[in-house]
Scaffold this motif. Sequence first.
Motif: not given
Length: 505
Positions: A56-72
Amino acid sequence: MSSLLVRDVTVGDRPGRAVHVADGRIGWLGDAAEAPPADRTLDGGGALLTPAFVDAHVHATATGLSLTGLALHGAGSLRAAVAQVADHAGPAPTGTVLGTGWDETGWPEGRGLTRHDLDAVVGERPAYLARVDVHSATVSTALLDRVPGITDLPGYSPDGRLRLDAHHAVRQAAYGSVPPGQRRAAQQATLAAAAALGIGSVHEMAGPEVSSAEDLAGLLALAAGAPGPRVVGYWGELSERGGLDVVRELGLAGAGGDLFCDGAFGSHTAALSTPYRDRPETAGNLRFDTGSLVEHLRACTRASLQAGFHCIGDAAVDQVLAAVAAVVEELGRDAVRVCRHRLEHVEMVSDAAIEQLRDWGMVASVQPAFDAAWGGASGMYAERLGVERAAGCNPLADFVDAGVAVALGSDAPVTPLDPWGGVHAAIDHTTPGSGLRPFDAFDAATHGGWVAARAEHPEGPLSVGAPADLALWATSETLSAVLAARARPTCRQLVVAGDLIGDPR
């Protein structure tokens, strides 16, 4: 009209069941031996079938950028975080460096990232690294230089650690630099990850400070163009700034979501009635005057549109409810109740406020993973608020016991897409007595999302006529056993509106 039979499944705690789907909805359910024929058959082999999860609460683009990029999220020190940034930035020497998830509260260096740390590894490239709560960030000098007037905005700091309006401005610049192809790939990654986890719907919490209207329109078009999880869109912008125009233009579920009335505990920007324990010079910040919230609620209620508000601290919750009270007085309780206005996060809330939520038919859209990550006597909440105030955060049981509608979400990328983890966190709350009963937690993670979007079926998600959003799990255990064992079964097959999503596992 296409039909689907899901046969030989355990529904709840009852084995040997079958569900017949026609035209995207459940047309029949009962004993497998009595099932009607269908165009397609999915043999469950005795596996557990449940309603699909709703995040019930997601930010799809930012989530995808984290999944495919730099997650700290896993960086255990400042040194480790800087090394991760360097490793990420090196192979692709151009473009904006985007990352999220760092949390300095446990770092041995005793401080967070600064722009000098970033400049040392990214050079003259723009870089934006959001703190784990995404309500503050550290940015490089090159990105600061791209935002005119940044030094005059509230929340600016010369060391590159930005909060409040300065953070919102620099985040817009950072995400505005993402090219369309990368943005679409990120959204696809989020929807694919959701589908693999048995999530049939996500509520996208968009807004001008989070993402653009074009970003939201692209996500909605992507979801509509191919079978996959549903996307329920929200736009968090005040009516006086044109927010309702976007809602109507895109046909969204509501005028809310991340309409930021305050910030977050971790960044010391959630608005409190008394100061932070570890920073007694501040009690956080309210972003709007109450009159603007009243005007927004009035416009939404008159149009029978759902409004929603990001409010974490008790001062922010009380401000929103004061605005609701004014609209109840003006337009009537029934007019407000039919809109089912939402509060997002609503982490610090009094008993009186919970009663107001119930009386006015409002929704508590909550994230149990927050408590799992930051609750407890030694967690970040206790550091920021003190142990006593921290223990009162996220009172999930109080919401349900009072009759407040509750929906569970992740706030990804703040915490990962993890629906079973969210259910178990809701049950195993760090404060005794604040957790949900197992079936209440599962209901809030499935049916609760439909209720939050004003789209629930009156007889529930597994009843004749309900949308056929189902998840088949790789376990022969009953739902009661899965919940008791805190298991995380793999999703064998997701069904959304009667369509089989992806290949069966």
